[in-house]
Design a protein around this motif. Sequence first.
Motif, PDB file in Angstrom:
ATOM      1  N   LYS A  45       0.841  -1.208   0.000  1.00 21.36           N
ATOM      2  CA  LYS A  45       0.000   0.000   0.000  1.00 21.36           C
ATOM      3  C   LYS A  45       0.873   1.253   0.000  1.00 21.36           C
ATOM      4  O   LYS A  45       0.587   2.216  -0.712  1.00 21.36           O
ATOM      5  N   LYS A  46       1.941   1.238   0.783  1.00 23.93           N
ATOM      6  CA  LYS A  46       2.857   2.377   0.786  1.00 23.93           C
ATOM      7  C   LYS A  46       3.578   2.491  -0.561  1.00 23.93           C
ATOM      8  O   LYS A  46       3.787   3.589  -1.064  1.00 23.93           O
ATOM      9  N   MET A  47       3.937   1.339  -1.132  1.00 25.15           N
ATOM     10  CA  MET A  47       4.585   1.349  -2.451  1.00 25.15           C
ATOM     11  C   MET A  47       3.670   1.970  -3.496  1.00 25.15           C
ATOM     12  O   MET A  47       4.115   2.762  -4.321  1.00 25.15           O
ATOM     13  N   GLU A  48       2.387   1.609  -3.461  1.00 27.75           N
ATOM     14  CA  GLU A  48       1.425   2.183  -4.409  1.00 27.75           C
ATOM     15  C   GLU A  48       1.336   3.692  -4.230  1.00 27.75           C
ATOM     16  O   GLU A  48       1.334   4.435  -5.214  1.00 27.75           O
ATOM     17  N   LYS A  49       1.265   4.135  -2.983  1.00 27.49           N
ATOM     18  CA  LYS A  49       1.135   5.564  -2.705  1.00 27.49           C
ATOM     19  C   LYS A  49       2.361   6.333  -3.208  1.00 27.49           C
ATOM     20  O   LYS A  49       2.219   7.321  -3.931  1.00 27.49           O
ATOM     21  N   PHE A  50       3.557   5.877  -2.848  1.00 33.97           N
ATOM     22  CA  PHE A  50       4.767   6.581  -3.272  1.00 33.97           C
ATOM     23  C   PHE A  50       4.972   6.492  -4.782  1.00 33.97           C
ATOM     24  O   PHE A  50       5.400   7.465  -5.413  1.00 33.97           O
ATOM     25  N   SER A  51       4.640   5.345  -5.371  1.00 29.29           N
ATOM     26  CA  SER A  51       4.760   5.199  -6.827  1.00 29.29           C
ATOM     27  C   SER A  51       3.801   6.149  -7.531  1.00 29.29           C
ATOM     28  O   SER A  51       4.152   6.764  -8.541  1.00 29.29           O
ATOM     29  N   GLY A  52       2.594   6.268  -7.007  1.00 25.84           N
ATOM     30  CA  GLY A  52       1.614   7.173  -7.594  1.00 25.84           C
ATOM     31  C   GLY A  52       2.058   8.620  -7.538  1.00 25.84           C
ATOM     32  O   GLY A  52       1.961   9.355  -8.527  1.00 25.84           O
ATOM     33  N   ILE A  53       2.571   9.035  -6.384  1.00 23.53           N
ATOM     34  CA  ILE A  53       3.055  10.419  -6.244  1.00 23.53           C
ATOM     35  C   ILE A  53       4.198  10.676  -7.216  1.00 23.53           C
ATOM     36  O   ILE A  53       4.222  11.708  -7.901  1.00 23.53           O
ATOM     37  N   ILE A  80      15.503  16.908 -12.640  1.00 25.10           N
ATOM     38  CA  ILE A  80      14.275  16.698 -11.872  1.00 25.10           C
ATOM     39  C   ILE A  80      13.881  15.227 -11.870  1.00 25.10           C
ATOM     40  O   ILE A  80      13.502  14.668 -10.830  1.00 25.10           O
ATOM     41  N   LEU A  81      13.992  14.569 -13.029  1.00 32.16           N
ATOM     42  CA  LEU A  81      13.681  13.140 -13.088  1.00 32.16           C
ATOM     43  C   LEU A  81      14.594  12.335 -12.177  1.00 32.16           C
ATOM     44  O   LEU A  81      14.129  11.438 -11.464  1.00 32.16           O
ATOM     45  N   PHE A  82      15.894  12.649 -12.189  1.00 33.05           N
ATOM     46  CA  PHE A  82      16.828  11.933 -11.316  1.00 33.05           C
ATOM     47  C   PHE A  82      16.508  12.172  -9.844  1.00 33.05           C
ATOM     48  O   PHE A  82      16.580  11.248  -9.037  1.00 33.05           O
ATOM     49  N   VAL A  83      16.140  13.388  -9.485  1.00 34.63           N
ATOM     50  CA  VAL A  83      15.787  13.694  -8.098  1.00 34.63           C
ATOM     51  C   VAL A  83      14.539  12.918  -7.684  1.00 34.63           C
ATOM     52  O   VAL A  83      14.497  12.326  -6.598  1.00 34.63           O
ATOM     53  N   ILE A  84      13.516  12.906  -8.543  1.00 37.90           N
ATOM     54  CA  ILE A  84      12.289  12.171  -8.238  1.00 37.90           C
ATOM     55  C   ILE A  84      12.601  10.687  -8.034  1.00 37.90           C
ATOM     56  O   ILE A  84      12.146  10.067  -7.068  1.00 37.90           O
ATOM     57  N   PHE A  90      14.858   6.136  -2.151  1.00 27.94           N
ATOM     58  CA  PHE A  90      15.088   6.352  -0.727  1.00 27.94           C
ATOM     59  C   PHE A  90      13.848   5.968   0.082  1.00 27.94           C
ATOM     60  O   PHE A  90      13.944   5.263   1.092  1.00 27.94           O
ATOM     61  N   LEU A  91      12.676   6.419  -0.361  1.00 34.47           N
ATOM     62  CA  LEU A  91      11.430   6.096   0.343  1.00 34.47           C
ATOM     63  C   LEU A  91      11.134   4.599   0.295  1.00 34.47           C
ATOM     64  O   LEU A  91      10.666   4.018   1.270  1.00 34.47           O
ATOM     65  N   LEU A  92      11.429   3.998  -0.837  1.00 31.14           N
ATOM     66  CA  LEU A  92      11.215   2.562  -0.987  1.00 31.14           C
ATOM     67  C   LEU A  92      12.057   1.782   0.015  1.00 31.14           C
ATOM     68  O   LEU A  92      11.597   0.827   0.626  1.00 31.14           O
ATOM     69  N   ARG A  93      13.296   2.196   0.204  1.00 34.17           N
ATOM     70  CA  ARG A  93      14.228   1.484   1.086  1.00 34.17           C
ATOM     71  C   ARG A  93      14.050   1.836   2.565  1.00 34.17           C
ATOM     72  O   ARG A  93      14.517   1.101   3.422  1.00 34.17           O
TER      73      ARG A  93
END
Length: 99
Positions: A45-53, A80-84, A90-93
């Motif tokens: 669920k967190k993966m979906e949320k962060f992937s969506g953002i 910008i793409l590299f930063v995203i 980072f959030l995934l890990r």
Amino acid sequence: MMDKSFGLILAVIALIAGVMLLTGHGDIFLKGGNTKLRKEKYDEKKMEKFSGICLILIGIATGVDAFTESMAAKIAYVVILFVILAVFLFLLRTKCLKK
């Protein structure tokens, strides 16, 4: 002209996929790879949320990039793409790992 329309098509696709993931209806986009291992290791669920953002941000950046012509804007788009992607990894890990 082809470059602008292709960029806009990619932006729309990224925005649609991002909204679907963010609202919990895009789990189809997370299929593939070793799903059993992913389910054991990550909170989906967190993966979906962060992937969506991230996809929404990529879609917005791609849409803006479709209307820019300067080399500085193109370089800024890549940065910008590299930063995203770096923030996403980072959030995934850190935030998406099951404890």
